[in-house]
Design a protein around this motif. Structure first.
Motif, mmCIF file in Angstrom:
data_model
loop_
_atom_site.group_PDB
_atom_site.id
_atom_site.type_symbol
_atom_site.label_atom_id
_atom_site.label_comp_id
_atom_site.label_asym_id
_atom_site.label_seq_id
_atom_site.Cartn_x
_atom_site.Cartn_y
_atom_site.Cartn_z
ATOM 1 N N TYR A 175 0.783 -1.232 0.107
ATOM 2 C CA TYR A 175 -0.065 -0.040 -0.124
ATOM 3 C C TYR A 175 0.804 1.438 0.129
ATOM 4 C CZ TYR A 175 -3.059 3.574 1.835
ATOM 5 O OH TYR A 175 -3.844 4.702 2.044
ATOM 6 N N PHE A 176 0.657 2.137 -0.909
ATOM 7 C CA PHE A 176 1.197 3.267 -1.215
ATOM 8 C C PHE A 176 0.555 4.568 -0.447
ATOM 9 C CE2 PHE A 176 2.536 7.267 -3.429
ATOM 10 C CZ PHE A 176 3.978 7.466 -3.225
ATOM 11 N N PRO A 177 0.795 5.125 0.679
ATOM 12 C CA PRO A 177 0.090 6.065 1.493
ATOM 13 C C PRO A 177 0.394 7.655 1.282
ATOM 14 C CG PRO A 177 2.105 5.528 2.740
ATOM 15 C CD PRO A 177 2.108 4.716 1.294
ATOM 16 N N PHE A 178 1.223 7.650 -0.043
ATOM 17 C CA PHE A 178 1.639 9.206 0.188
ATOM 18 C C PHE A 178 0.865 10.163 -0.776
ATOM 19 C CE2 PHE A 178 5.622 6.743 1.362
ATOM 20 C CZ PHE A 178 5.461 7.106 2.721
ATOM 21 N N ASN A 179 -0.171 9.600 -1.359
ATOM 22 C CA ASN A 179 -0.796 10.399 -2.209
ATOM 23 C C ASN A 179 -2.348 10.589 -1.801
ATOM 24 O OD1 ASN A 179 0.968 11.313 -4.051
ATOM 25 N ND2 ASN A 179 0.781 9.232 -5.412
ATOM 26 N N ASP A 180 -2.629 10.422 -0.487
ATOM 27 C CA ASP A 180 -3.823 10.312 0.029
ATOM 28 C C ASP A 180 -4.132 11.620 0.709
ATOM 29 O OD1 ASP A 180 -4.351 7.920 -0.724
ATOM 30 O OD2 ASP A 180 -3.867 6.846 1.010
ATOM 31 N N GLY A 181 -3.308 12.476 1.120
ATOM 32 C CA GLY A 181 -3.641 13.672 1.982
ATOM 33 C C GLY A 181 -3.372 14.750 1.264
ATOM 34 N N ARG A 182 -3.224 16.078 1.962
ATOM 35 C CA ARG A 182 -3.074 17.241 1.414
ATOM 36 C C ARG A 182 -1.785 17.421 0.395
ATOM 37 N NH1 ARG A 182 -2.922 23.243 4.450
ATOM 38 N NH2 ARG A 182 -2.450 24.264 2.914
ATOM 39 N N TYR A 183 -0.768 17.070 0.880
ATOM 40 C CA TYR A 183 0.461 16.959 -0.022
ATOM 41 C C TYR A 183 0.956 15.847 -0.680
ATOM 42 C CZ TYR A 183 0.900 21.123 3.501
ATOM 43 O OH TYR A 183 0.517 22.317 3.845
ATOM 44 N N VAL A 184 0.828 16.012 -1.733
ATOM 45 C CA VAL A 184 1.124 14.525 -2.644
ATOM 46 C C VAL A 184 2.130 14.924 -3.804
ATOM 47 C CG1 VAL A 184 -1.416 14.099 -2.256
ATOM 48 C CG2 VAL A 184 -0.633 15.157 -4.262
ATOM 49 N N TRP A 185 2.470 13.823 -4.764
ATOM 50 C CA TRP A 185 3.062 13.650 -5.993
ATOM 51 C C TRP A 185 2.392 14.435 -6.786
ATOM 52 C CZ3 TRP A 185 8.257 13.755 -5.499
ATOM 53 C CH2 TRP A 185 8.882 13.165 -4.339
ATOM 54 N N ILE A 186 2.809 15.429 -7.577
ATOM 55 C CA ILE A 186 1.865 15.730 -8.499
ATOM 56 C C ILE A 186 1.380 14.942 -9.739
ATOM 57 C CG2 ILE A 186 3.754 16.644 -10.112
ATOM 58 C CD1 ILE A 186 1.837 19.365 -10.791
ATOM 59 N N TYR A 187 0.010 14.668 -9.920
ATOM 60 C CA TYR A 187 -0.292 13.843 -10.745
ATOM 61 C C TYR A 187 0.039 12.377 -10.448
ATOM 62 C CZ TYR A 187 -1.600 17.438 -14.188
ATOM 63 O OH TYR A 187 -2.262 18.663 -14.713
ATOM 64 N N GLY A 188 0.431 12.094 -9.066
ATOM 65 C CA GLY A 188 0.400 10.809 -8.799
ATOM 66 C C GLY A 188 -0.865 9.972 -8.146
ATOM 67 N N LYS A 189 -0.888 8.822 -8.800
ATOM 68 C CA LYS A 189 -2.250 8.021 -8.676
ATOM 69 C C LYS A 189 -2.257 7.575 -7.273
ATOM 70 C CE LYS A 189 -2.652 6.953 -13.348
ATOM 71 N NZ LYS A 189 -2.969 5.917 -14.514
ATOM 72 N N LYS A 190 -3.277 7.432 -6.789
ATOM 73 C CA LYS A 190 -3.622 6.626 -5.252
ATOM 74 C C LYS A 190 -3.001 5.200 -5.638
ATOM 75 C CE LYS A 190 -7.118 9.583 -3.627
ATOM 76 N NZ LYS A 190 -6.550 10.130 -2.463
ATOM 77 N N SER A 191 -2.617 4.564 -4.349
ATOM 78 C CA SER A 191 -2.223 3.188 -4.242
ATOM 79 C C SER A 191 -3.008 2.234 -5.203
ATOM 80 C CB SER A 191 -2.142 2.613 -2.708
ATOM 81 O OG SER A 191 -1.601 1.361 -2.815
#
Length: 201
Positions: A175-191
């Motif tokens: 599980y990739f948790p880093f695109n679920d909140g306020r600060y994310v990777w630009i155009y990164g998809k959720k897990s």
């Protein structure tokens, strides 16, 4: 005779330990214009693995070895030295799945580069979906934040918390948790995996 046998066994054990125990290495290389980039590899006998923005997705490292490298990368928190490259995306997804974009950020820093490489080391081939470019984004203010070290510090805190959880369990979850909140990777998809490690798509 017995003494020679003991010495031989000690020498064999030393050789085996040197060969089997890998050595993580992350070095900051400063260029002539004062910018810097990270040189990353894991020495594992004859199977040394090198990481850069293009290669290094597939590797034979175990989770404990990946975590050793990640621990080294987390030490670059707060390093705002500019990277010599721009925040352009690297495309690996097939044309129909790739998101084509050009970030507005003119640069990224060593600390952003460290986070970007953590994803590549931990998540391998899925990182082209999760963090397609070394550019961080604020979902609330709708702006790129590569030039906001105080916000990047918050991102680092989430990575350090995740790292501690990985160290406790001894493994890196799918599980990739880093695109679920306020600060994310630009155009990164959720897990692509659920928290139960089931493939969602």
């Amino acid at each position: 005779m017995e003494g020679n046998r003991v010495i031989f066994l000690i020498a064999c054990l030393f050789f085996i330990s040197c060969y089997c125990i890998g050595q993580p290495s992350v070095r900051k290389i400063i260029t002539q214009d004062g910018k810097a980039y990270l040189r990353i590899w894991y020495a594992k006998g004859s199977d040394t693995v090198f990481f850069n923005a293009i290669d290094g997705y597939k590797n034979n490292l175990e989770d404990r070895e990946k975590l050793q490298l990640i621990n080294c990368l987390l030490k670059f928190e707060g390093d705002t030295t500019r990277h010599p490259g721009r925040g352009f995306p690297v495309y690996y997804a097939t044309d129909e799945r790739a998101v084509r974009f050009s970030p507005r950020s003119k640069y990224y820093t060593v600390e952003i580069s460290a986070l970007y490489f953590i994803d590549r080391i931990a998540y391998g081939v899925y990182t082209d979906y999760y963090s397609p470019a070394p550019v961080l984004y604020d979902n609330e203010e709708k702006v790129e934040i590569n030039n906001c070290p105080e916000k990047i510090k918050i991102v680092f805190e989430s990575y350090k918390k995740w790292f501690q959880e990985c160290m406790r369990s001894g493994k890196i979850p799918k599980y990739f948790p880093f695109n679920d909140g306020r600060y994310v990777w630009i155009y990164g998809k959720k897990s692509r995996f659920s928290k139960n490690e089931e493939l969602i798509e």
